[in-house]
Design a protein around this motif. Structure first.
Motif: not given
Length: 209
Positions: A140-167
């Motif tokens: 009686n439910g659903e399973s959703l996959m939601v894909l949101v395009p965002v700017g790609c990251m540099e290969v040596d970046g650590r991606g700290e800013g993505y927690e803000r972008v996630r929310k």
């Protein structure tokens, strides 16, 4: 056939990198595992993202040149992907649903910019597999996959800013859905362990950006 699990590969050994130890004119002659063990091979198949393999697994001058060339190519956007099991069905969604930004071209310009930014009204895609396979979702439910395009990251970046972008991405997806009469915020049963930012895609699956 011998299958080994839990054996991370740190290097693909090839004729240019073998320093006379294993060089026999073949493109690849073996692998070096974490801990230094060398495994010889007639054929090496690498399913790592190619630019990442040249940057992290293959040594030598030609590999460095290839890595630099690949680094400087134009890439598509990165993504934030949410996996949401819901406690109710959502009849308004089809198996595949695409929500386009009212200013789609400007939204893609932001997503392709490469700094992890998110447009004010992003385009996004939702997969709802329970529409065609009832075993793919809770009863009686659903399973959703939601894909949101965002700017790609540099290969040596650590991606700290993505927690803000996630929310921010989650808030904007839920807001857009409410405008078409779909309010699921209180029906999401789980999320955190099933939400991948570009940094997590890189670390889990060795994707370049």
């Amino acid at each position: 056939v011998s299958i080994r699990y839990g054996s991370p590969v740190t290097k693909i050994i090839h004729s240019e990198s073998a320093e006379g130890l294993m060089g026999n004119g073949k493109a690849a002659t073996g692998l070096e595992l974490e801990g230094g063990e060398v495994v010889t091979a007639d054929i090496v198949v690498c399913n790592q993202d190619l630019p990442m393999a040249y940057s992290t697994l293959i040594s030598g001058d030609s590999a460095k040149r290839d890595a630099e060339r690949l680094r400087n190519l134009d890439y598509s956007s990165g993504t934030i992907s949410f996996y949401w099991p819901l406690g109710r069905s959502v009849p308004e969604l089809a198996h595949h649903s695409v929500f386009l930004s009212p200013d789609s071209e400007a939204a893609w310009d932001v997503a392709l910019r490469g700094d992890g930014a998110l447009p004010d009204n992003p385009s996004f895609y939702i997969a709802c597999p329970g529409k065609t396979d009832a075993t793919a979702c809770p009863p009686n439910g659903e399973s959703l996959m939601v894909l949101v395009p965002v700017g790609c990251m540099e290969v040596d970046g650590r991606g700290e800013g993505y927690e803000r972008v996630r929310k921010e991405a989650k808030d904007k997806v839920l807001r857009r859905l409410r405008t078409v009469g779909i309010d699921i915020e209180d029906d999401i049963l789980a999320e955190e362990a099933f939400c991948y930012t570009p940094a997590e895609w890189r670390d889990r699956y060795s994707l370049f950006k």
